[in-house]
Each structure stands twice: as C-alpha cells, then as structure tokens.
Design a protein around this motif. Structure first.
Motif, short mmCIF file in Angstrom:
data_model
loop_
_atom_site.label_atom_id
_atom_site.label_comp_id
_atom_site.label_asym_id
_atom_site.label_seq_id
_atom_site.Cartn_x
_atom_site.Cartn_y
_atom_site.Cartn_z
N SER A 137 -3.95 -32.35 -3.99
CA SER A 137 -4.30 -30.94 -3.91
C SER A 137 -4.29 -30.41 -2.48
CB SER A 137 -5.69 -30.71 -4.52
OG SER A 137 -6.68 -31.29 -3.67
N GLY A 138 -4.39 -31.32 -1.49
CA GLY A 138 -4.40 -30.88 -0.10
C GLY A 138 -5.79 -30.55 0.41
N ILE A 139 -6.82 -30.89 -0.35
CA ILE A 139 -8.19 -30.61 0.08
C ILE A 139 -8.53 -31.50 1.27
CG2 ILE A 139 -10.64 -30.77 -0.55
CD1 ILE A 139 -9.76 -30.13 -3.44
N VAL A 140 -9.01 -30.89 2.35
CA VAL A 140 -9.46 -31.63 3.52
C VAL A 140 -10.84 -31.11 3.93
CG1 VAL A 140 -7.14 -32.13 4.36
CG2 VAL A 140 -8.29 -30.08 5.13
N GLY A 141 -11.55 -31.88 4.73
CA GLY A 141 -12.87 -31.47 5.20
C GLY A 141 -12.76 -30.37 6.24
N MET A 142 -13.90 -29.74 6.51
CA MET A 142 -13.93 -28.66 7.50
C MET A 142 -14.13 -29.19 8.91
SD MET A 142 -16.23 -25.99 5.30
CE MET A 142 -16.69 -25.06 6.73
N GLY A 143 -14.36 -30.47 9.04
CA GLY A 143 -14.59 -31.06 10.35
C GLY A 143 -16.07 -31.06 10.69
#
Length: 147
Positions: A137-143
């Motif tokens: 899905s391409g979901i990544v954390g916000m950092g």
C-alpha cells in the motif's frame, strides 16, 4: 458551519460537508487545482529509496506502483495521477539528499488501477493477506515518534 478568522472563511463541522455526498471526480473546480505534471521522488521515508519500475513513455493510472521497494526498510511508491511517464531523473530533496524521481504528465482522465477497491470485510482477511496488502500500500511512518 463555524466562522474562521479570515475573511469569508467557513468550515463545515464535519470537515467534508461541502461535498454533499458527490464524487470529487465530478467537481469541475478540481480542474483548477489539478497539476499538469508531477515529480514523484522515490525516497519517501528515512529508509532506502524505491527503484523506479516504469520507463519514459509508460502509461500509469492513479495507484499504479511506479517504484518497487529495494530493501526491508523501503516502501513502494504509487502514481498520484493518471498519465504518461515523461522522464526518470535525479532530483535534490529539501534535506539535500539526491534520489531518482518519476516525472508524470497528467492526462486529466483520473483513471485508477482496477485493483483499488473498498474491502467489504477487511477484518476477515487472513493475516498473511493483510500483511501483503499493507506492504504494497505504500504506508510509511511519519518519522520521529509519529509512527
């Protein structure tokens, strides 16, 4: 609606009341805000950049994977518009890092990948299927602490 601090500013209480249940793709006003071209960096997070998997001249749809993950700390990158890939180039990001980027010319047709669909019962998916769905899905954390 509540009044905002700027002149003539109104915000619907639910934040989306202005749509009235209509599809955004039917709104003529979007033509004013639709970019003619976008440049999508292959580095969208702190991990390793994705590798472009399209070539100039390729046709893409909204949601098409245009960058494949290159390691376990990488994520796929998707097209945000439908159109034609015009270039793969190296760009400099605001943090000074350089990475590959895909340039897409908008065809204004707003075609989406057929596999993008609302899941009727996501809670009934098998764990392995859910993991695969989330991975691509391409979901990544916000950092930072905003995982």
């Amino acid at each position: 609606m509540r009044k905002l601090s700027f002149k003539k500013g109104l915000l619907p209480r639910d934040g989306l009341g202005f749509s009235g249940g209509r599809s955004f793709s039917q709104e003529r006003i979007l033509e004013l805000f639709t970019p003619k071209e976008i440049v999508v960096p292959m580095l969208q997070h702190i991990g390793t950049p994705a590798a472009p998997c399209v070539t100039p001249g390729s046709t893409v749809e909204i949601g098409s994977i245009i960058g494949k993950p290159t390691s376990h700390i990488s994520a796929p990158v998707h097209a945000g518009i439908s159109g034609i890939v015009t270039a793969i180039e190296t760009i400099r990001l605001p943090n000074g890092a350089e990475c590959a980027a895909v340039r897409i010319q908008n065809d204004l047709k707003r075609r989406t990948v057929p596999s993008i669909q609302r899941r009727a019962n996501p809670e009934k998916l098998y764990v392995k299927d859910l993991k695969k769905l989330l991975l691509y899905s391409g979901i990544v954390g916000m950092g930072g602490d905003g995982y």
